[in-house]
Scaffold this motif. Structure first.
Motif, PDB file in Angstrom:
ATOM      1  N   LYS A  74       0.857  -1.181   0.000  1.00 42.12           N
ATOM      2  CA  LYS A  74       0.000   0.000   0.000  1.00 42.12           C
ATOM      3  C   LYS A  74       0.897   1.236   0.000  1.00 42.12           C
ATOM      4  O   LYS A  74       1.853   1.316   0.769  1.00 42.12           O
ATOM      5  N   TRP A  75       0.572   2.181  -0.850  1.00 45.12           N
ATOM      6  CA  TRP A  75       1.314   3.449  -0.976  1.00 45.12           C
ATOM      7  C   TRP A  75       0.314   4.535  -0.633  1.00 45.12           C
ATOM      8  O   TRP A  75      -0.582   4.839  -1.415  1.00 45.12           O
ATOM      9  N   ILE A  76       0.415   5.076   0.592  1.00 37.01           N
ATOM     10  CA  ILE A  76      -0.618   5.970   1.099  1.00 37.01           C
ATOM     11  C   ILE A  76      -0.026   7.321   1.496  1.00 37.01           C
ATOM     12  O   ILE A  76       0.959   7.391   2.241  1.00 37.01           O
ATOM     13  N   ALA A  77      -0.618   8.368   0.965  1.00 35.45           N
ATOM     14  CA  ALA A  77      -0.171   9.731   1.246  1.00 35.45           C
ATOM     15  C   ALA A  77      -1.058  10.361   2.302  1.00 35.45           C
ATOM     16  O   ALA A  77      -2.281  10.197   2.294  1.00 35.45           O
ATOM     17  N   SER A  78      -0.431  11.083   3.217  1.00 35.79           N
ATOM     18  CA  SER A  78      -1.155  11.846   4.239  1.00 35.79           C
ATOM     19  C   SER A  78      -0.694  13.298   4.135  1.00 35.79           C
ATOM     20  O   SER A  78       0.429  13.624   4.514  1.00 35.79           O
ATOM     21  N   PHE A  79      -1.556  14.155   3.606  1.00 35.13           N
ATOM     22  CA  PHE A  79      -1.274  15.575   3.440  1.00 35.13           C
ATOM     23  C   PHE A  79      -2.360  16.370   4.169  1.00 35.13           C
ATOM     24  O   PHE A  79      -3.410  16.684   3.583  1.00 35.13           O
ATOM     25  N   PRO A  80      -2.154  16.662   5.458  1.00 34.02           N
ATOM     26  CA  PRO A  80      -3.188  17.347   6.249  1.00 34.02           C
ATOM     27  C   PRO A  80      -3.663  18.674   5.652  1.00 34.02           C
ATOM     28  O   PRO A  80      -4.793  19.091   5.898  1.00 34.02           O
ATOM     29  N   SER A  81      -2.817  19.340   4.863  1.00 36.25           N
ATOM     30  CA  SER A  81      -3.225  20.618   4.281  1.00 36.25           C
ATOM     31  C   SER A  81      -4.391  20.465   3.305  1.00 36.25           C
ATOM     32  O   SER A  81      -5.079  21.440   2.977  1.00 36.25           O
ATOM     33  N   ASN A  82      -4.635  19.251   2.835  1.00 33.94           N
ATOM     34  CA  ASN A  82      -5.770  19.018   1.940  1.00 33.94           C
ATOM     35  C   ASN A  82      -7.097  19.387   2.600  1.00 33.94           C
ATOM     36  O   ASN A  82      -8.048  19.793   1.922  1.00 33.94           O
ATOM     37  N   VAL A  83      -7.161  19.222   3.921  1.00 34.65           N
ATOM     38  CA  VAL A  83      -8.416  19.419   4.639  1.00 34.65           C
ATOM     39  C   VAL A  83      -8.908  20.861   4.503  1.00 34.65           C
ATOM     40  O   VAL A  83     -10.115  21.108   4.391  1.00 34.65           O
ATOM     41  N   ALA A  84      -7.973  21.801   4.486  1.00 33.82           N
ATOM     42  CA  ALA A  84      -8.360  23.214   4.372  1.00 33.82           C
ATOM     43  C   ALA A  84      -9.055  23.518   3.057  1.00 33.82           C
ATOM     44  O   ALA A  84      -9.812  24.484   2.952  1.00 33.82           O
TER      45      ALA A  84
END
Length: 334
Positions: A74-84
């Motif tokens: 699994k290749w999973i990205a976590s970019f919290p700035s997306n939430v804004a």
């Protein structure tokens, strides 16, 4: 001839939403298979960015035996700035490889698969560690994103009948949306701005993006309370030392400054660990009813394989995969 299929996210979502109880059963079986040594689950690999310290992309390679007999990553990205921007924080793909030949056989959109396996793990833990009390008392969900919403769906599939659900998030509109979602499941739900009130519930679910502990170290958990430490970094190590601690995999949890890792650093040992969820499921380990129990799952790639294999199988039966003819440029060695 080796075939290669793509499973789009909308197909995966339909499969997962139609039988959440089956997904919970798959996760349970994968935990037991892993505990029995019929799997390979290396460390996760983190790609970080100097100019984006809160963002990361994680690779989770694994092999799952016990009848599944698939490898993958699994290749999973976590970019919290997306939430804004109103977008989900995480995006992911899952590659499945045939165990006999090593050939990749499918590529699945996996953000939904990842959320489902995480939520199924949480629901399984609530049912196993807390029984009726955790599923029928007051519940607090701290953090109100996609993972939190998916956890409530899977708790419902596991027999959850809460007296009341409190939704707490630093972003109040998100807490309100989660409360509305829980209400649509048929349960009484409301938001709360008080972390202290949330921490007083019978079942407490942490599903945040916190990078370090913020719960006060002098917080006292009650006997019988069940805490699902899904986001792994909300709780101070001192709090763990006063509770039974159940992990998904001890070695995996003791890294990356998780709450159990901090507790290990604080005490210099692992005596605070009660056991794994699989050991509780098999009866090898029991928890003390006179203490709270904290479940801390680092997240295992074998769970993604179990759920991904199920999604692929169901999608193929429905003829909803997207075949890629000629994906492999060389079909024969000579």
């Amino acid at each position: 001839m080796t075939t290669f299929d793509i499973v789009p996210g909308n197909v995966a979502s339909r499969v997962l939403d139609e039988d959440r109880a089956a997904v919970i059963a798959l996760v349970r079986s994968a935990y037991l298979t892993h505990e029995a040594g019929q799997s390979v689950n290396p460390d996760s690999y983190f790609l970080r960015f100097p100019e984006k310290p809160d963002a990361r992309i994680i690779a989770l390679p694994a092999y799952l035996g016990g009848g599944t007999d698939l490898a993958g990553i699994k290749w999973i990205a976590s970019f919290p700035s997306n939430v804004a921007e109103g977008n989900p924080r995480a995006s992911a793909v899952l590659v499945l490889n045939d165990y006999r030949t090593g050939y990749p056989i499918a590529l699945l959109e996996a953000a939904g698969i990842s959320a489902a396996r995480t939520a199924a793990s949480a629901a399984l833990a609530a049912r196993t560690l807390g029984g009726g009390a955790a599923l029928s008392g007051r519940t607090a969900v701290i953090g109100a994103g996609v993972i939190a919403r998916t956890i409530t769906d899977y708790l419902a599939a596991a027999g959850w009948q809460p007296d009341e659900v409190l939704c707490h998030d630093l972003h109040e509109p998100s807490a309100s949306r989660l409360a509305a979602h829980v209400g649509s499941l048929g349960f009484d739900a409301r938001t709360t701005g008080s972390l202290e009130e949330a921490l007083d519930c019978d079942l407490v679910v942490f599903a945040t993006t916190a990078a370090q502990p913020y719960v006060p170290a002098d917080t006292r958990l009650r006997p019988g309370q069940v805490v699902l430490n899904i986001s792994l970094r909300d709780l101070p190590p001192e709090l763990l030392l006063g509770a039974d601690n159940v992990l998904d995999d001890v070695e995996h949890c003791m890294k990356a400054q998780t709450s159990p890792h901090l507790a290990e650093q604080l005490t210099g040992g692992r005596e605070f660990v009660t056991g794994t969820l699989a050991q509780v499921l098999s009866g090898e380990v029991t928890t003390d009813p006179g203490r709270a129990v904290v479940f801390s799952p680092f997240g295992l790639g074998v769970l993604d394989l179990a759920v991904g294999a199920y999604v692929l199988d169901q999608a193929r039966k429905r003829e909803e995969t997207v075949a890629v003819p000629g994906f492999f440029g060389q079909e024969r060695r000579w």
